[in-house]
Design an enzyme around this catalytic site. Sequence first.
Site, PDB file in Angstrom:
ATOM      1  N   LYS A  82       0.820  -1.220   0.000  1.00 32.73           N
ATOM      2  CA  LYS A  82       0.000   0.000   0.000  1.00 32.73           C
ATOM      3  C   LYS A  82       0.853   1.269   0.000  1.00 32.73           C
ATOM      4  O   LYS A  82       0.365   2.337  -0.327  1.00 32.73           O
ATOM      5  CB  LYS A  82      -0.973  -0.005   1.176  1.00 32.73           C
ATOM      6  N   ASP A  83       2.144   1.162   0.365  1.00 34.73           N
ATOM      7  CA  ASP A  83       3.026   2.336   0.372  1.00 34.73           C
ATOM      8  C   ASP A  83       3.796   2.520  -0.932  1.00 34.73           C
ATOM      9  O   ASP A  83       4.538   3.487  -1.080  1.00 34.73           O
ATOM     10  CB  ASP A  83       4.043   2.234   1.517  1.00 34.73           C
ATOM     11  N   ARG A 132      -8.554   8.269   2.219  1.00 36.82           N
ATOM     12  CA  ARG A 132      -9.485   7.145   2.051  1.00 36.82           C
ATOM     13  C   ARG A 132     -10.355   6.981   3.302  1.00 36.82           C
ATOM     14  O   ARG A 132     -11.581   6.813   3.213  1.00 36.82           O
ATOM     15  CB  ARG A 132      -8.672   5.860   1.800  1.00 36.82           C
ATOM     16  N   ARG A 133      -9.724   7.047   4.474  1.00 37.58           N
ATOM     17  CA  ARG A 133     -10.493   6.906   5.717  1.00 37.58           C
ATOM     18  C   ARG A 133     -11.385   8.114   5.960  1.00 37.58           C
ATOM     19  O   ARG A 133     -12.532   7.977   6.381  1.00 37.58           O
ATOM     20  CB  ARG A 133      -9.537   6.710   6.906  1.00 37.58           C
ATOM     21  N   ARG A 150       0.040  11.925  11.511  1.00 40.99           N
ATOM     22  CA  ARG A 150       1.071  11.225  10.760  1.00 40.99           C
ATOM     23  C   ARG A 150       2.000  10.496  11.727  1.00 40.99           C
ATOM     24  O   ARG A 150       1.876  10.583  12.920  1.00 40.99           O
ATOM     25  CB  ARG A 150       1.881  12.236   9.917  1.00 40.99           C
ATOM     26  N   ARG A 156       1.770   7.189  16.564  1.00 45.90           N
ATOM     27  CA  ARG A 156       0.362   7.619  16.628  1.00 45.90           C
ATOM     28  C   ARG A 156      -0.279   7.199  17.951  1.00 45.90           C
ATOM     29  O   ARG A 156      -1.084   7.937  18.519  1.00 45.90           O
ATOM     30  CB  ARG A 156      -0.433   7.031  15.458  1.00 45.90           C
ATOM     31  N   CYS A 243      -1.265   9.905  -4.176  1.00 47.60           N
ATOM     32  CA  CYS A 243      -1.442   9.653  -2.737  1.00 47.60           C
ATOM     33  C   CYS A 243      -2.559  10.485  -2.116  1.00 47.60           C
ATOM     34  O   CYS A 243      -2.952  10.239  -0.990  1.00 47.60           O
ATOM     35  CB  CYS A 243      -0.137   9.845  -1.986  1.00 47.60           C
TER      36      CYS A 243
END
Length: 310
Positions: A82-83, A132-133, A150, A156, A243
Site C-alpha cells: 500500500k506504500d 481514504r479513511r 502522521r 500515533r 497519494c
Amino acid sequence: MPTELIRIVSRSSPMALAQVERVRAELAARYPGIRTEVVPVTTSGDRWMGDLAKLGGKGAFTKEVDAALLAGEADLAVHCVKDVPADRPLPAGTVFAAFLKRDDVRDALVHPGGLTLDTLPPGSRIGTSSVRRIAQLAISHPQLVCVPMRGNANRRLEKLAAGEADALLLAVSGLERIGETARISETLSIETMCPPIGAGVLALQCREEDTTTIAAVTALGDTDAWRETTAERMLLHVLQGHCNSPIAGYARAERDGRLSLRARVFTPDGKTVLDAHEWAGPLDPATLGTSVAVALLRQGARELIDTIPH
C-alpha cells in the site's frame, strides 16, 4: 541453497523492522543455515511530519530504500504494497520477486475507553491523515471529526495517549505486527471502511539481475496474494491514482480459483462515491484490474481524481 548472506534494507520504524523479522523467519524456515542482516535507512517520509503530497507522496517512504537496493548496499527490500506508488513503474532495474501471504485487510478503531464508531459522542476527534479513511468516515459517521495524524503506528499511539485525538483508525495488520491488537476497540467491516489498494500484503523487491536472491525469495511468495495484488495495482495504475486520491479497493481469490475486484473512488468529503465490482472468470488479474478501472472511468473517475490537488 541460495547465497549464504542476504542483506535486507528496511526503514527503521518498529513496524518496518517487524516486517523484516517475518521475512527473516520465513527464509530461515525454508533455508536452514542462511544468514540475513538488516540494513536500516531513515526515509524522508519518516522524517517529514507534514503533508505527504508536498514530499512527492507515498514514494517518500520508498525512495531511500530503492536507492540502497540499486547501489548494491542491500539485496532485498521489504515493502507494504500500500506504500508503493502504482501510478508510476517500479524503479528501473528492480522487480517484485514475491508477495507474501496476505494479512488482515481491515481497519481498526483504537479508543482508550473501548468505544465503537457508533457509540463515540458527536465531535469526537479521530486521528488519521488518510484521505481514504476521511472520505468513508464522512459517509458513515459525519458527526465525527478527523484530525491530521502522521507518523508510524507506535508514534500515533503515543499521540493518542497524549490527548491529540480521542481515537485512531489504524490497519489491523499493522497493529498485529507491532503486538498491539489488545488496543483494538472495534474492527471495521470492509463495507464500512473499504481497504487501501495492497492492504495487508508485504512485497519483496530485488535487483533485476540478482537472479540468486530472486530465486531464493520467490519460494516465499503466495499465489493468491500475487493475483489479488496484481489486479489491485493495475486498477490503481490505470486510474493514475496519486497519494491524495481517495481510492479504495480489494481483490479476493476464491478457493475455486475465481478472482473478484471491488473498487471505490470518492470525493474527499465523501459526497460522491463511484463503485465497481467485477469477477474475473478466465481473465488474468491485470485484465481484471484494467476492466474495473475502465468501469470507474466511465462513471467519471478521471475528473474526480484530477480535481484533487497533489
